[in-house]
Design a protein around this motif. Structure first.
Motif, PDB file in Angstrom:
ATOM      1  N   PRO A  57       0.799  -1.233   0.000  1.00  0.00           N
ATOM      2  CA  PRO A  57       0.000   0.000   0.000  1.00  0.00           C
ATOM      3  C   PRO A  57       0.829   1.280   0.000  1.00  0.00           C
ATOM      4  O   PRO A  57       0.381   2.307  -0.507  1.00  0.00           O
ATOM      5  CB  PRO A  57      -0.826  -0.112   1.290  1.00  0.00           C
ATOM      6  CG  PRO A  57      -0.861  -1.573   1.605  1.00  0.00           C
ATOM      7  CD  PRO A  57       0.449  -2.115   1.131  1.00  0.00           C
ATOM      8  N   PHE A  60       1.474   2.530  -3.522  1.00  0.00           N
ATOM      9  CA  PHE A  60       0.299   3.199  -4.093  1.00  0.00           C
ATOM     10  C   PHE A  60       0.191   4.629  -3.566  1.00  0.00           C
ATOM     11  O   PHE A  60      -0.002   5.575  -4.345  1.00  0.00           O
ATOM     12  CB  PHE A  60      -0.963   2.411  -3.755  1.00  0.00           C
ATOM     13  CG  PHE A  60      -2.233   3.176  -3.985  1.00  0.00           C
ATOM     14  CD1 PHE A  60      -2.676   3.448  -5.272  1.00  0.00           C
ATOM     15  CD2 PHE A  60      -2.988   3.651  -2.915  1.00  0.00           C
ATOM     16  CE1 PHE A  60      -3.848   4.179  -5.494  1.00  0.00           C
ATOM     17  CE2 PHE A  60      -4.153   4.370  -3.124  1.00  0.00           C
ATOM     18  CZ  PHE A  60      -4.583   4.635  -4.418  1.00  0.00           C
ATOM     19  N   GLN A 113     -10.930   1.269  -7.838  1.00  0.00           N
ATOM     20  CA  GLN A 113     -10.686   0.124  -6.957  1.00  0.00           C
ATOM     21  C   GLN A 113     -11.838  -0.872  -6.996  1.00  0.00           C
ATOM     22  O   GLN A 113     -11.607  -2.087  -6.975  1.00  0.00           O
ATOM     23  CB  GLN A 113     -10.465   0.610  -5.526  1.00  0.00           C
ATOM     24  CG  GLN A 113     -10.155  -0.507  -4.537  1.00  0.00           C
ATOM     25  CD  GLN A 113      -9.630   0.017  -3.217  1.00  0.00           C
ATOM     26  OE1 GLN A 113      -8.623   0.714  -3.181  1.00  0.00           O
ATOM     27  NE2 GLN A 113     -10.308  -0.286  -2.135  1.00  0.00           N
ATOM     28  N   SER A 324      -5.816   3.427  -8.711  1.00  0.00           N
ATOM     29  CA  SER A 324      -6.579   2.666  -7.722  1.00  0.00           C
ATOM     30  C   SER A 324      -7.068   1.336  -8.265  1.00  0.00           C
ATOM     31  O   SER A 324      -7.393   0.435  -7.496  1.00  0.00           O
ATOM     32  CB  SER A 324      -7.770   3.487  -7.228  1.00  0.00           C
ATOM     33  OG  SER A 324      -8.662   3.779  -8.282  1.00  0.00           O
ATOM     34  N   ASN A 327      -5.239  -1.639  -6.883  1.00  0.00           N
ATOM     35  CA  ASN A 327      -5.316  -1.902  -5.449  1.00  0.00           C
ATOM     36  C   ASN A 327      -6.003  -3.228  -5.158  1.00  0.00           C
ATOM     37  O   ASN A 327      -6.762  -3.739  -5.985  1.00  0.00           O
ATOM     38  CB  ASN A 327      -6.120  -0.799  -4.741  1.00  0.00           C
ATOM     39  CG  ASN A 327      -5.266   0.417  -4.398  1.00  0.00           C
ATOM     40  OD1 ASN A 327      -4.046   0.321  -4.309  1.00  0.00           O
ATOM     41  ND2 ASN A 327      -5.904   1.545  -4.205  1.00  0.00           N
ATOM     42  N   HIS A 331      -8.703  -2.165   0.105  1.00  0.00           N
ATOM     43  CA  HIS A 331      -7.738  -1.142   0.509  1.00  0.00           C
ATOM     44  C   HIS A 331      -8.461   0.128   0.948  1.00  0.00           C
ATOM     45  O   HIS A 331      -9.455   0.553   0.347  1.00  0.00           O
ATOM     46  CB  HIS A 331      -6.797  -0.828  -0.647  1.00  0.00           C
ATOM     47  CG  HIS A 331      -5.774   0.211  -0.316  1.00  0.00           C
ATOM     48  ND1 HIS A 331      -4.686  -0.040   0.485  1.00  0.00           N
ATOM     49  CD2 HIS A 331      -5.690   1.525  -0.657  1.00  0.00           C
ATOM     50  CE1 HIS A 331      -3.963   1.055   0.609  1.00  0.00           C
ATOM     51  NE2 HIS A 331      -4.556   2.024  -0.073  1.00  0.00           N
TER      52      HIS A 331
END
Length: 652
Positions: A57, A60, A113, A324, A327, A331
C-alpha cells in the motif's frame, strides 16, 4: 495440451447436525455422516490474465503523492496565489479543495478500486457515458506530450548546471545590447543606451529565450522549423526514463515512487532553509502572504482556485482511476484521499514560501521591490527567475542549480508516469493479450515523435495552444458528465452502497451533497463564466491567428464529442439483443455484469449484499437486478459474471 482455464478451488466443511439427516446423505451401511465437505472449482475466463497489483500500500500512496505533487505545485501555485489575493487566496483554495477536489479524488479512487478497470473500461457502470473515458484520454495525452517536453528542458538545464560558470549568469554571444548580468553597471548602461532599467532584460531571460528555445518572434505565422537538436536529445532522454519506469507496470513505477515522491521534499526543505538565511528573504514571504481581501469578491479568483485544484490533484484525467484499479479490493482509499489532498495543499504552501523567500533575496540584491523581480509563474519562474537567483549564490551555485533541476525532473517523472500509465492501461484493458512492455514502448515512441513539435523554435506557441484547448476547460465539461453519470444515472445511493461493501463504511451526507449537487452545479457555473470572460489566446505580444484557434477548438470539440459518439457505439452494440430501440437505449444506461468485484468469491458476496436491502430505483430506470437472497449452486452456475463452475463435487 495444457488447459487454458485457471482453477480456483474453494472448500467448505459444514457443521455437524444432531437432527434427522436426509437419507441421501447416508452411506450404503446406513451410517450417518456428520460432516460434509463441498469442493467448488471456479474457473476464470480462458485467456484473461490476472490483473497486477501494487507490491504494498505504501507504493500506491507514494505514487499518488508523486502524481499530485508535480510541477504545478512548485512553479504554478505561488503565482496563482499572488495574482489572486495573496494570503486571501488560501480561503477559496481550501474551500475548493474540501468541496470539489477531495470529493472528486475520493470518488475516482473508489471507481477504479471497485471495478479494477482503467478510465475507459470503468464505464461498465454506465456504458452510455463510455465516451467520457475516451475524452479524458485525449486530454491526458495532450497534456503528456507537452509535459514531457518541459521535462526535457529541465534535463537541459540540469546538464548545463555542471559548467564551471553557469551559462545563464553572464551575457554570452546570444545576448542583446540590453542584456544585464551580475557584473553589469545598470546606471551606466541606462545612460549609454538611453533606456529605463525596467526595459533591460536579465542574462537568464535571454539565455532561455534566445539560446535554449531560440523562440521565433513571428510565432506560428511562418509555420514550424526543424526541432532543436539539443532539446530533441533531452526529450528522448525523458521518454527513455519514462519507459524504464513504466515497462513493468506498477511493479516498476511503484519502486520509482519512493524516489519521485520523497526526493523533491528534501530539495524543497534545503532550498527553504537556504532561502530563509539570505538577506531580504522576509520581504518576499510577506509579499506572498499579505492578504488582499477585496479579491475574494472577484469571480475570477474562485475560477483560479478550481483550476489550480484540478491541475494540482490531477482529478478528471483518469490517472487516479488507473492507479486505484491496481489496489486490493479492501484497501482503505478513504484514508488515502485525505492524506493526499492535505499533502498536496501543504506542498503548495511550502513551495510558495520557498519561492518567495528566494525572490525576496533577489529583490534585496538588486535594490528593487519584490514585484519588480516577479516575472510570472510557469516556465518563466523555473527557467528565468529561479536560475537567476541561483547564479547569484555566493557559494557553490552549481550545487543548488543541480539540486533544483533534478527536483523539477523528478516531479515531472512522478506526474508524467501517472498520465502516461493511464493511456497504457486503457490500451491493455481493451487488449489484455498485448504485452505491457510492448504497449509502453509504442506509447513512448509515439509520445516522443509528437513531442518534437514542442522543441521547435515555435514550440512554446504550440504548447500554449495545446495546454489551453487540450488540457484546460474541457476537463471541467468531462468531469460534469462523469459526476452526473455516476450519481444521477447509476445513482448516488447505489454508488455509496458499493463503497460500503468495498470499505465497510457508510458514506455521509457531506459526500453525497458534494457529488450529486454541489460539484456539477459549481463546475457548470465556472465553465460558463470562463467562456464568457475568455479573451483571445496570446503569448506575450503574439496573438494566435484564427487558423490556430480553429485547430485548438477542433481538439476540444473532438474530446467532448467522444461522449455522443460512443453513446452511439454502445447503442448499436446493445440493439441486436434488444426487442426495441427504447429497450436498447435503457440498457446503455444500466451497469453491465462486469461492474462488480473481479474476485469470484467477492462477486458472490456482493450479489448477496445488494440483494438484502433492495434499494429503490435510481437514475434513469436503473433497478438492481433481482438476485436470490441465498446463493445456490444453480444460481452460481447461471451467474452472468465471468466466473463459471468447472467442477462441483460433494463428498460425504
Amino acid at each position: 495440451m495444457k488447459s487454458p482455464f485457471k482453477n480456483v478451488v474453494t472448500k467448505a466443511t459444514f457443521w455437524k447436525s444432531e437432527g434427522n439427516i436426509n437419507p441421501g446423505f447416508e452411506d450404503g451401511d446406513g451410517e450417518k455422516q456428520k460432516d460434509a465437505t463441498v469442493e467448488v472449482t471456479v474457473s476464470e475466463e480462458p485467456g484473461e490474465p490476472k490483473r497486477e497489483q501494487w507490491a504494498n500500500p505504501i507504493e500506491f500512496l507514494l505514487s499518488c503523492i508523486a502524481m499530485s505533487v508535480g510541477l504545478g505545485n512548485v512553479w504554478r501555485f505561488p503565482f496563482v496565489a499572488l495574482e489572486n489575493g495573496g494570503g486571501a487566496f488560501l480561503i477559496p483554495y481550501i474551500l475548493v479543495l474540501l468541496f470539489i477536489g477531495k470529493p472528486l479524488y475520493y470518488m475516482e479512487l473508489c471507481m477504479g478500486q471497485f471495478s479494477s478497470f482503467g478510465s475507459v473500461k470503468v464505464w461498465e457502470v454506465v456504458p452510455a457515458f463510455r465516451g467520457v473515458g475516451y475524452g479524458q484520454a485525449i486530454a491526458t495525452w495532450a497534456v503528456v506530450t507537452y509535459y514531457v517536453s518541459l521535462m526535457g528542458l529541465t534535463v537541459y538545464y540540469f546538464f548545463a548546471s555542471f559548467s564551471p560558470v553557469l551559462p545563464w549568469s553572464v551575457c554570452g554571444s546570444w545576448s542583446t545590447s540590453i542584456c544585464v548580468d551580475a557584473s553589469t553597471n545598470v546606471t551606466v548602461l541606462e545612460e549609454t543606451l538611453g533606456v529605463k532599467a525596467t526595459n533591460l532584460t536579465s542574462a537568464a531571460e535571454e539565455y532561455f529565450s534566445k539560446d535554449v528555445l531560440k523562440i521565433d518572434p513571428a510565432g506560428l505565422a511562418n509555420g514550424l522549423d526543424a526541432p532543436e537538436w539539443r532539446l530533441t536529445l533531452c526529450l528522448l532522454f525523458s521518454w527513455v526514463v519514462l519507459f524504464v519506469v513504466l515497462a513493468k507496470g506498477v511493479q516498476s513505477s511503484g519502486k520509482a515512487a519512493y524516489f519521485t515522491a520523497l526526493f523533491p521534499y528534501l530539495v524543497l526543505f534545503i532550498m527553504l532553509i537556504r532561502g530563509a538565511t539570505l538577506p531580504g528573504a522576509y520581504k518576499g514571504v510577506l509579499f506572498f502572504i499579505t492578504p488582499r481581501w477585496e479579491k475574494l469578491l472577484e469571480p475570477g479568483v474562485w475560477y483560479a482556485a478550481v483550476d489550480q485544484s484540478f491541475f494540482s490533484l490531477s482529478v478528471g484525467f483518469g490517472s487516479i482511476v488507473m492507479f486505484s484499479s491496481y489496489n486490493s479490493f479492501r484497501h482503505n482509499v478513504y484514508r488515502d484521499a485525505a492524506i493526499i489532498s492535505v499533502t498536496d495543499t501543504l506542498t503548495s504552501l511550502l513551495a510558495g514560501f520557498t519561492t518567495f523567500a528566494i525572490l525576496g533575496h533577489l529583490a534585496d540584491t538588486l535594490g528593487v521591490d519584490v514585484k519588480d523581480v516577479v516575472k510570472g509563474g510557469g516556465t518563466s519562474l523555473a527557467f528565468v527567475s529561479y536560475p537567476d537567483v541561483l547564479s547569484r549564490f555566493q557559494y557553490v551555485p552549481q550545487f543548488f542549480a543541480v539540486l533544483f533541476f533534478l527536483m523539477l525532473f523528478t516531479l515531472g517523472v512522478g506526474s508524467a508516469s501517472a498520465l502516461t500509465g493511464c493511456i497504457i492501461t486503457i490500451i491493455c484493458d481493451q487488449f489484455p493479450h498485448f504485452k505491457k512492455w510492448m504497449v509502453t514502448l509504442a506509447v513512448c515512441v509515439t509520445g516522443f515523435l509528437l513531442g518534437l513539435f514542442y522543441v521547435t523554435p515555435q514550440g512554446q506557441y504550440v504548447l500554449e495552444l495545446i495546454n489551453y484547448y487540450g488540457g484546460g476547460f474541457i476537463i471541467f465539461i468531462l468531469v460534469v458528465f462523469e459526476v452526473a453519470a455516476i450519481h444521477w444515472v447509476y445513482g448516488v445511493n447505489n454508488f455509496c452502497r458499493d463503497i460500503e461493501f468495498m470499505l465497510g463504511r457508510k458514506t455521509g451526507y457531506y459526500w453525497k451533497f458534494c457529488w450529486a449537487i454541489l460539484i456539477p452545479a459549481l463546475l457548470s457555473i465556472i465553465f460558463i463564466y470562463s467562456q464568457t470572460t475568455a479573451k483571445r489566446l496570446a503569448v506575450g505580444s503574439y496573438v494566435f491567428s484564427s487558423g490556430a484557434i480553429a485547430f485548438g477548438v477542433c481538439l476540444a470539440v473532438l474530446a467532448c464529442f467522444m461522449v455522443p459518439i460512443f453513446f452511439g457505439v454502445e447503442l448499436m452494440r446493445t440493439r441486436n439483443g434488444s426487442a426495441s430501440l427504447w429497450e436498447a437505449i435503457l440498457k446503455t444506461f444500466k451497469p453491465t455484469a462486469e461492474w462488480c468485484p473481479k474476485d469470484p468469491i467477492l462477486r458472490q458476496e456482493y450479489r448477496q449484499f445488494i440483494a438484502k436491502d433492495k434499494p429503490a430505483l435510481e437514475g434513469i430506470d436503473n433497478p438492481i437486478p433481482p438476485v436470490a437472497s441465498t446463493v445456490s449452486m444453480t444460481s452460481l452456475h447461471n451467474s452472468s459474471s465471468q466466473a463459471n463452475i468447472a467442477e462441483y463435487n460433494t463428498r460425504v
